[in-house]
Design a protein around this motif. Sequence first.
Motif, PDB file in Angstrom:
ATOM      1  N   LYS A  56       9.527 -14.165 -38.963  1.00  0.00           N
ATOM      2  CA  LYS A  56       9.151 -15.455 -38.750  1.00  0.00           C
ATOM      3  C   LYS A  56       9.624 -16.594 -39.565  1.00  0.00           C
ATOM      4  N   LEU A  57      10.231 -17.361 -38.787  1.00  0.00           N
ATOM      5  CA  LEU A  57      11.164 -18.452 -39.456  1.00  0.00           C
ATOM      6  C   LEU A  57      10.529 -19.748 -38.915  1.00  0.00           C
ATOM      7  N   LYS A  58      10.033 -20.669 -39.733  1.00  0.00           N
ATOM      8  CA  LYS A  58       9.476 -22.187 -39.736  1.00  0.00           C
ATOM      9  C   LYS A  58      10.192 -23.021 -40.666  1.00  0.00           C
ATOM     10  N   ILE A  59      10.470 -24.106 -39.992  1.00  0.00           N
ATOM     11  CA  ILE A  59      11.225 -25.215 -40.641  1.00  0.00           C
ATOM     12  C   ILE A  59      10.659 -26.484 -40.235  1.00  0.00           C
ATOM     13  N   LYS A  60      10.217 -27.258 -41.172  1.00  0.00           N
ATOM     14  CA  LYS A  60       9.642 -28.553 -40.771  1.00  0.00           C
ATOM     15  C   LYS A  60      10.520 -29.691 -41.820  1.00  0.00           C
ATOM     16  N   PHE A  61      10.723 -30.493 -41.096  1.00  0.00           N
ATOM     17  CA  PHE A  61      11.235 -31.878 -41.801  1.00  0.00           C
ATOM     18  C   PHE A  61      12.341 -31.725 -42.813  1.00  0.00           C
ATOM     19  N   VAL A 109      10.634 -18.434 -34.023  1.00  0.00           N
ATOM     20  CA  VAL A 109      11.455 -19.431 -34.638  1.00  0.00           C
ATOM     21  C   VAL A 109      10.595 -20.826 -34.222  1.00  0.00           C
ATOM     22  N   HIS A 110      10.397 -21.523 -35.167  1.00  0.00           N
ATOM     23  CA  HIS A 110       9.605 -23.019 -34.925  1.00  0.00           C
ATOM     24  C   HIS A 110      10.303 -23.992 -35.941  1.00  0.00           C
ATOM     25  N   ILE A 111      10.950 -24.936 -35.373  1.00  0.00           N
ATOM     26  CA  ILE A 111      11.397 -26.087 -35.858  1.00  0.00           C
ATOM     27  C   ILE A 111      11.002 -27.418 -35.455  1.00  0.00           C
ATOM     28  N   ILE A 112      10.749 -28.141 -36.387  1.00  0.00           N
ATOM     29  CA  ILE A 112       9.901 -29.383 -36.113  1.00  0.00           C
ATOM     30  C   ILE A 112      10.605 -30.380 -37.083  1.00  0.00           C
ATOM     31  N   GLY A 113      11.101 -31.506 -36.537  1.00  0.00           N
ATOM     32  CA  GLY A 113      11.394 -32.921 -37.504  1.00  0.00           C
ATOM     33  C   GLY A 113      12.691 -32.725 -38.105  1.00  0.00           C
ATOM     34  N   CYS A 114      13.867 -32.043 -37.666  1.00  0.00           N
ATOM     35  CA  CYS A 114      15.055 -31.966 -38.222  1.00  0.00           C
ATOM     36  C   CYS A 114      15.847 -32.898 -37.427  1.00  0.00           C
ATOM     37  N   GLU A 138      10.818 -29.027 -31.883  1.00  0.00           N
ATOM     38  CA  GLU A 138      10.375 -30.291 -31.306  1.00  0.00           C
ATOM     39  C   GLU A 138      10.721 -31.592 -32.320  1.00  0.00           C
ATOM     40  N   ARG A 139      10.902 -32.721 -31.833  1.00  0.00           N
ATOM     41  CA  ARG A 139      11.130 -33.892 -32.575  1.00  0.00           C
ATOM     42  C   ARG A 139      12.534 -33.442 -33.573  1.00  0.00           C
ATOM     43  N   CYS A 140      13.403 -33.238 -32.881  1.00  0.00           N
ATOM     44  CA  CYS A 140      14.614 -33.086 -33.500  1.00  0.00           C
ATOM     45  C   CYS A 140      15.682 -34.023 -32.621  1.00  0.00           C
ATOM     46  N   TYR A 141      15.943 -35.143 -33.119  1.00  0.00           N
ATOM     47  CA  TYR A 141      16.354 -36.359 -32.098  1.00  0.00           C
ATOM     48  C   TYR A 141      17.962 -36.269 -31.935  1.00  0.00           C
ATOM     49  N   ALA A 142      18.756 -35.149 -32.721  1.00  0.00           N
ATOM     50  CA  ALA A 142      20.159 -35.179 -32.580  1.00  0.00           C
ATOM     51  C   ALA A 142      20.620 -34.177 -31.694  1.00  0.00           C
ATOM     52  N   LEU A 168      10.346 -26.903 -25.727  1.00  0.00           N
ATOM     53  CA  LEU A 168      11.225 -27.793 -26.374  1.00  0.00           C
ATOM     54  C   LEU A 168      10.557 -29.245 -26.010  1.00  0.00           C
ATOM     55  N   ASP A 169      10.044 -29.928 -27.111  1.00  0.00           N
ATOM     56  CA  ASP A 169       9.379 -31.086 -27.147  1.00  0.00           C
ATOM     57  C   ASP A 169      10.229 -32.365 -27.904  1.00  0.00           C
ATOM     58  N   ASP A 170      10.182 -33.317 -27.111  1.00  0.00           N
ATOM     59  CA  ASP A 170      10.552 -34.580 -27.982  1.00  0.00           C
ATOM     60  C   ASP A 170      11.946 -34.632 -28.276  1.00  0.00           C
ATOM     61  N   LEU A 171      12.855 -34.087 -27.603  1.00  0.00           N
ATOM     62  CA  LEU A 171      14.390 -33.972 -28.124  1.00  0.00           C
ATOM     63  C   LEU A 171      14.920 -34.937 -27.076  1.00  0.00           C
ATOM     64  N   PRO A 172      15.257 -36.223 -27.355  1.00  0.00           N
ATOM     65  CA  PRO A 172      15.751 -36.994 -26.431  1.00  0.00           C
ATOM     66  C   PRO A 172      17.196 -36.955 -26.195  1.00  0.00           C
ATOM     67  N   ASN A 173      18.061 -36.282 -26.851  1.00  0.00           N
ATOM     68  CA  ASN A 173      19.674 -35.996 -26.473  1.00  0.00           C
ATOM     69  C   ASN A 173      19.860 -34.690 -26.112  1.00  0.00           C
TER      70      ASN A 173
END
Length: 437
Positions: A56-61, A109-114, A138-142, A168-173
């Motif tokens: 399990k891999l979790k990455i935040k901010f 794998v869970h990645i938030i706000g990078c 989620e919330r990875c804007y680039a 896949l949530d809030d990934l504007p690009n």
Amino acid sequence: MTLHILICDLLQTAQVIISVCWSLCQYARQISIDNCDTLPNLIPWYAAGKMKKLEKLKIKFCKTMMEVFESDPINDGTYNVDGGKATLTSPTLKNIAVVVPQLSNLKSVHIIGCDILSHVFTFSTLESLKQLKEVKVERCYAIQVIIKEENGMSSKVVVFPRIETLELDDLPNLKVFFLGANNFRWPSLDNVMIKDCPQLMVFTSGESNTAKLKYIHTSLGKHSLECGLNFHGTINQTTFPSSYPIISKGMPCSFHNLVELFMRERDVDTIIPSNVLLQLQKLEQINLKSCNSAEEVFEVIDNSGFNESQTVVKIPNLRQVNLEWLDGLKYLWKCNKWMVLEFPNLTSVSIHLCYSLEHVFTCSMVGSLLQLQNLHISMCDNIEVIVKDEEGSDAKVNEITLPRLKSLKLEYLSSLKGFCLGSKSFFMAIVGYATNQ
């Protein structure tokens, strides 16, 4: 073993300590990294090949992280870990040849706000992901791709045998999951959410076989699918108000295949625009909560200037309506004699904490509620009547009949004057009604 790293602000001055820390990652089953703003690469190249136990891999901010697994050694040398000792070495061809991550036990794998993350996996990593069950980003804007292409890639089919959930949530690009021509197989995938990804025009350039996938969840709710993840630039032509929640324009997901409308904490005036009312043929459920600016659920416009006859719009499969904490809701729709909504299969209506609501149904459409079984309304301080008699309506209703109503609950309605108040010609008959104690 679980490895937690929190708030790493001194990475540049403590490279040896961090290197020794990463030497332990070969034993870790879970790695959680939070607010490490000086990490350009999450897991360095020399540790990436020793992750066989990681589940399990979790990455935040991690605001400066550009990639999860470092693909190449840094130019000015790096630290090599052997037996717990870290020594500085310069990159060599030998070093570069062993950077492919080994993730044979990775399940989540869970990645938030990078903010500047460019991708999640490289193509060479996919071969080892046989146990992967869920991916959430989620919330990875680039980020523009989830899987990055590499030189010398093969054309073989990519198989994810165990993936069940992809969010896949809030990934504007985000433009594509994978740009290469490889075909993908997802035999276990049955839960997909693609939300607020407005640039996603193609999922994969090749085919994606998803035998179990029946629905996709978006900002609107749950949609039925005929083509799975094989959508290629089919632009959604539906026009939405400027305040409407963003959905992916390229996906075959709109009101026409919407099965469950679910919206929470959205800043919109109208939930369902008038120009899509005729598209709601598959809609079965409406669930709204805490959309405080919404004044109406269905936008029903006065079309008297275009059509002299009355238009009847049926929502044939709608069965459940649940509304909660809609402070600004004034009516489910603004009635007029030129357009009438009918709900022939509606069985359950539940309305709670809608303080501005004054009525629920109108006499012109209540005749279509022949299947209504449960009507529960509570804590709506402004409701005066349940069924409103429209002024100036041409509808001639002598009797309100709800033949299948089994449960009627009206609670804490401080302004309620009656179930239906109108002319003397109105008569309410609730047939088959039995109060639930």
